[in-house]
Scaffold this motif. Structure first.
Motif: not given
Length: 213
Positions: A1-12, A37-41, A61-66, A170-175
């Motif tokens: 068991m892990v405590v995890r975060v998945d978050l999307m942020i901007s370049l700034d 992210y919203a465009a993934t299958r 999509d791989e990260y969306a599955k995770e 996990h941080v997804a940095i959107t350009p």
């Protein structure tokens, strides 16, 4: 068991905007922030209930599955649920529709507790006026050995990061540049210490940055 975060942020570094309205509860820039992210299958299947197979595949999509895998409980703030916009409406059931995508117990941190709400698909919202650590202990107990995800928003995520309670970020940095909102990285100097860091860039331009303790 892990405590995890998945978050999307901007370049700034912003994870939310400040231009929310009842008509656009996450702000006008939100579609730009989460577009890849919203465009993934996986997103289309899990959130939009689209079973046609439409949507992008590949790294995003791989990260969306995770994101959806092996989650036994979720913790979120009142803003992510929507209580700040409808604090006095006893019938408000959140932004997430009649069948939210979480499919597990969700603990909502709020100063105004209310009765739990059981939704279709396995999601039950529980409302807690407590500390982040106590909420985490409650989430771990019901997760049955699966992961606990700190869903957001960025203020709640930052509280858990500052307390050293997150195992994987996990941080997804959107350009894109937002220029205002709530920043993730404030007061987190040295967060990378003691972490294994991985960075991958997808064809969408999104940088997937993972900190693993």
């Amino acid at each position: 068991m892990v405590v995890r975060v998945d978050l999307m942020i901007s370049l700034d570094g912003f994870a939310t905007t400040t231009d929310q309205t009842p008509e656009t509860p996450f702000g006008e820039d939100w579609p730009r922030l989460v577009g890849a992210y919203a465009a993934t299958r996986t997103f289309r299947e899990r959130v939009l209930k689209d079973t046609t197979g439409a949507g992008t595949t590949g790294l995003d999509d791989e990260y969306a599955k995770e994101y959806f895998e092996n989650v036994g409980a979720e913790i979120m703030g009142a803003g992510m649920f929507g209580l700040r916009n409808f604090p006095d409406d006893p019938n408000w059931r959140g932004w997430w529709g009649d069948e939210p995508p979480f499919r597990c117990p969700v603990f909502v941190l709020t100063h105004k507790p209310r009765p739990s709400i059981e939704m279709a698909g396995g999601t039950t919202f529980h409302f807690l006026n407590t500390t982040p650590d106590d909420a985490l202990q409650q989430a771990v107990r019901v997760a049955n050995g699966k992961d606990v995800r700190i869903g957001g928003g960025p203020t709640v995520v930052r509280d858990y990061l500052k307390a050293g309670l997150v195992d994987r970020l996990h941080v997804a940095i959107t350009p894109i540049l937002l220029g205002r909102g709530i920043r993730l990285w404030d007061d987190l100097r040295g967060l990378e210490a003691g972490c294994t860091i991985k960075a991958e860039t997808s064809p969408s331009g999104t940088i997937h940055l993972t900190f693993q303790r």
